[in-house]
Design an enzyme around this catalytic site. Structure first.
Site, PDB file in Angstrom:
ATOM      1  CG  ASP A 294      -2.172  45.938 -67.990  1.00  0.00           C
ATOM      2  OD1 ASP A 294      -2.554  47.049 -68.032  1.00  0.00           O
ATOM      3  OD2 ASP A 294      -2.964  45.089 -67.999  1.00  0.00           O
TER       4      ASP A 294
ATOM      5  CG  ASP B   6      -9.717  36.105 -70.957  1.00  0.00           C
ATOM      6  OD1 ASP B   6      -9.819  36.951 -70.137  1.00  0.00           O
ATOM      7  OD2 ASP B   6      -8.801  35.885 -71.898  1.00  0.00           O
TER       8      ASP B   6
ATOM      9  CG  HIS C 246      -7.733  39.608 -68.949  1.00  0.00           C
ATOM     10  ND1 HIS C 246      -7.988  39.413 -70.136  1.00  0.00           N
ATOM     11  CD2 HIS C 246      -7.869  40.711 -68.518  1.00  0.00           C
ATOM     12  CE1 HIS C 246      -8.468  40.543 -70.574  1.00  0.00           C
ATOM     13  NE2 HIS C 246      -8.423  41.503 -69.636  1.00  0.00           N
TER      14      HIS C 246
ATOM     15  CD  GLU D  21      -5.766  36.980 -71.792  1.00  0.00           C
ATOM     16  OE1 GLU D  21      -6.630  36.900 -71.272  1.00  0.00           O
ATOM     17  OE2 GLU D  21      -5.624  37.799 -72.868  1.00  0.00           O
TER      18      GLU D  21
HETATM   19  C1  F6R Z   1      -6.058  46.961 -67.973  1.00  0.00           C
HETATM   20  C2  F6R Z   1      -6.178  45.540 -67.724  1.00  0.00           C
HETATM   21  C3  F6R Z   1      -7.041  44.573 -68.090  1.00  0.00           C
HETATM   22  C4  F6R Z   1      -8.445  45.312 -68.083  1.00  0.00           C
HETATM   23  C5  F6R Z   1      -9.661  44.252 -68.459  1.00  0.00           C
HETATM   24  C6  F6R Z   1     -10.996  44.900 -68.634  1.00  0.00           C
HETATM   25  O1  F6R Z   1      -4.956  47.793 -67.266  1.00  0.00           O
HETATM   26  O2  F6R Z   1      -5.402  45.221 -66.839  1.00  0.00           O
HETATM   27  O3  F6R Z   1      -7.303  43.637 -67.018  1.00  0.00           O
HETATM   28  O4  F6R Z   1      -8.865  45.810 -66.699  1.00  0.00           O
HETATM   29  O5  F6R Z   1      -9.362  43.732 -69.911  1.00  0.00           O
HETATM   30  O6  F6R Z   1     -11.149  45.831 -69.537  1.00  0.00           O
HETATM   31  P1  F6R Z   1     -12.461  46.942 -69.810  1.00  0.00           P
HETATM   32  O7  F6R Z   1     -12.276  47.817 -68.480  1.00  0.00           O
HETATM   33  O8  F6R Z   1     -11.870  47.639 -70.760  1.00  0.00           O
HETATM   34  O9  F6R Z   1     -13.419  45.996 -69.775  1.00  0.00           O
END
Ligand code: F6R
Length: 260
Positions: A67, A136, A138, A143
């Site tokens: 992403d 959450d 995701h 989401e």
């Molecule tokens: C990042 C992504 C997100 C993160 C998630 C957890 O490329 O796709 O799904 O993996 O938001 O983020 P952290 O690791 O910062 O807690």
């Protein structure tokens, strides 16, 4: 899903990195799906160490990131382009022309997303997809309520995810509202999926993903339907699971050839 519980994020990341290293050694042209955020950092550090000290060779590897924030230029310090450059690509030998990260500035989002999907297919599909998980539930930036069949597209972040990610920005109000993300269906097409999660703040999300019902309201729960999904977590992230003894037992009893 295979649940691998380790004492610390470093211990879990080391095993995940060794797993990726094995895939790359067995298939030098492997296609890796990569994630950003805090979670994969110790895994990237270990992959860099393996590259420097053991000659792990990424020269034939192709990468696709999950992403990118819509509206952020690759040079923006909070962009995922900048993140990947700083924490991984500047320190290993992935060929720049084989690195793919969604273009947050594309003026034609639907066409860009279709091309991203085509590029993954043309590369032969993703061999190993690395994932973190949002508080959450995701994965990527799919989401809650995202279609479980979704493909790469634009998504709107929840207020919770924008708060969680505000730490990467000078001003919380400047966290973008939109992202371009691989879809849940795109992620599910990967041949293997490695989900990493550390810290007590991920405990509820992991419990729902691993032991809860499969539901679009917790997108990570779809990984229960993936034939080769491995979940690398530390003790605090495992705190809300009910079957931890069994998961540990399974890991201890693994035949030697399956261990990394
Ligand atoms: C990042 C992504 C997100 C993160 C998630 C957890 O490329 O796709 O799904 O993996 O938001 O983020 P952290 O690791 O910062 O807690």
């Amino acid at each position: 899903m295979e649940i691998i519980i380790q004492p610390t994020p470093e211990d879990a990341s080391l095993i995940a990195a060794r797993h990726i290293a094995r895939v790359v050694r067995e298939k030098p042209s492997a296609v890796l799906g990569l994630a950003t955020g805090s979670t994969p950092l110790p895994m990237y550090r270990e992959l860099i160490r393996l590259h420097r000290e053991q000659g792990l060779d990424f020269s034939g590897v192709t990468t696709f990131n999950l992403d990118e924030y819509a509206g952020l230029a690759p040079a923006h310090p909070a962009s995922y382009h900048a993140f990947m450059r700083e924490h991984f690509f500047s320190q290993v030998n992935v060929a720049p022309e084989r690195i793919h990260i969604p273009d947050g500035l594309t003026p034609h989002v639907p066409a860009f997303c279709r091309n991203y999907e085509d590029a993954i297919r043309t590369a032969g599909g993703i061999d190993v997809q690395v994932l973190g998980i949002g508080t959450d539930g995701h994965i990527g930036f799919n989401e809650p309520s995202s279609s479980l069949a979704s493909r790469t597209r634009i998504k709107t972040l929840t207020a919770q995810t924008r708060r969680d990610n505000a730490r990467f920005f000078d001003d919380p109000a400047s966290v973008p509202l939109h992202v371009i993300t691989m879809g849940v269906g795109t992620i599910m097409d990967a041949r293997q999926v490695l989900l990493l999660a550390f810290g007590v703040k991920k405990a509820n999300a992991i419990a729902a993903a691993v032991e809860g019902p499969v539901t679009a309201m917790h997108p990570a729960s779809i990984l229960q339907m993936h034939p080769v999904a491995k979940c690398f977590i530390d003790e605090p992230a495992a705190a809300r699971l009910t079957r931890t003894e069994y998961y540990r037992w399974v890991y201890e009893q693994k035949p030697g050839w399956q261990k990394v």
